[in-house]
Design an enzyme around this catalytic site. Structure first.
Site, PDB file in Angstrom:
ATOM      1  CG  ASP A 141      -8.565   1.394  -0.487  1.00 32.15           C
ATOM      2  OD1 ASP A 141      -8.504   1.733  -1.699  1.00 32.15           O
ATOM      3  OD2 ASP A 141      -8.063   2.085   0.421  1.00 32.15           O
ATOM      4  CB  CYS A 163      -5.153   1.808  -1.847  1.00 32.88           C
ATOM      5  SG  CYS A 163      -3.425   2.243  -1.571  1.00 32.88           S
ATOM      6  CG  HIS A 198      18.993  -8.485 -10.811  1.00 33.63           C
ATOM      7  ND1 HIS A 198      19.384  -7.258 -10.324  1.00 33.63           N
ATOM      8  CD2 HIS A 198      19.200  -8.450 -12.153  1.00 33.63           C
ATOM      9  CE1 HIS A 198      19.809  -6.509 -11.331  1.00 33.63           C
ATOM     10  NE2 HIS A 198      19.706  -7.204 -12.445  1.00 33.63           N
TER      11      HIS A 198
HETATM   12  C1  RB5 Z   1      -8.221   5.745   1.698  1.00 37.55           C
HETATM   13  O1  RB5 Z   1      -8.747   7.007   1.966  1.00 37.55           O
HETATM   14  C2  RB5 Z   1      -6.732   5.849   1.497  1.00 37.55           C
HETATM   15  O2  RB5 Z   1      -6.108   6.117   2.702  1.00 37.55           O
HETATM   16  C3  RB5 Z   1      -6.197   4.564   0.905  1.00 37.55           C
HETATM   17  O3  RB5 Z   1      -6.855   4.300  -0.286  1.00 37.55           O
HETATM   18  C4  RB5 Z   1      -4.733   4.543   0.566  1.00 37.55           C
HETATM   19  O4  RB5 Z   1      -4.356   5.641  -0.189  1.00 37.55           O
HETATM   20  C5  RB5 Z   1      -3.822   4.281   1.696  1.00 37.55           C
HETATM   21  O5  RB5 Z   1      -2.596   4.171   1.531  1.00 37.55           O
END
Ligand code: RB5
Length: 142
Positions: A8, A65, A133
């Site tokens: 993201d 993210c 495992h």
């Molecule tokens: C985005 O602001 C943030 O919430 C996302 O990148 C992530 O860290 C969510 O888990």
């Protein structure tokens, strides 16, 4: 091996860095986005990377993210995905050796690029130890 990578906005810059690294290392990279730092929803990109892995378009996936937490939660909702949120080389190695992780999740706001690179290198170089495992994974990964 092909690797699917996605992020993201919170992971975009680290994704760009890791994509170059993977290409330098000789991997073919499937970049599912996002393609800028404009705000997007991380589950959309988790789904795209997981789909690439589950359909064998990619042999492994990497999701970035801000923290890696949202990506790991979203990815692990998909049956057959074993996503590991890793913060160091030890967890990266163990996620492959013991858990046969097929998706690596990273947090751009948590890791420097040097550590992230080292985690990715370790994760890609480590193979599943199998043995005891396998039974454990089969208990949750049907
Ligand atoms: C985005 O602001 C943030 O919430 C996302 O990148 C992530 O860290 C969510 O888990």
């Amino acid at each position: 091996m092909k690797i699917a990578i996605g992020s993201d906005h919170g992971g975009y810059r680290l994704k760009v860095y890791l994509k170059s690294l993977l290409e330098e290392l000789g991997y073919e990279v499937i970049d599912v986005g996002c393609q800028s730092e404009s705000s997007v929803d991380y589950p959309d990109f988790a789904s795209l990377v997981c789909e690439s892995v589950l359909t064998d378009k990619a042999g492994a996936g990497i999701l970035v993210c801000g923290t890696g937490i949202g990506m790991s939660m979203a990815a692990n909702r998909q049956p057959g995905i074993r996503a590991a949120l890793c913060h160091n080389e030890y967890t990266a190695r163990m996620s492959r050796e013991h858990n046969d992780a097929n998706v690596l999740c990273l947090g751009e706001r948590v890791l420097g690029t040097g550590l992230a690179e080292s985690i990715v290198r370790t994760w890609l170089q480590t193979t599943f130890a199998a043995g005891r495992h396998v039974t454990r994974i089969e208990k949750f990964d049907k």
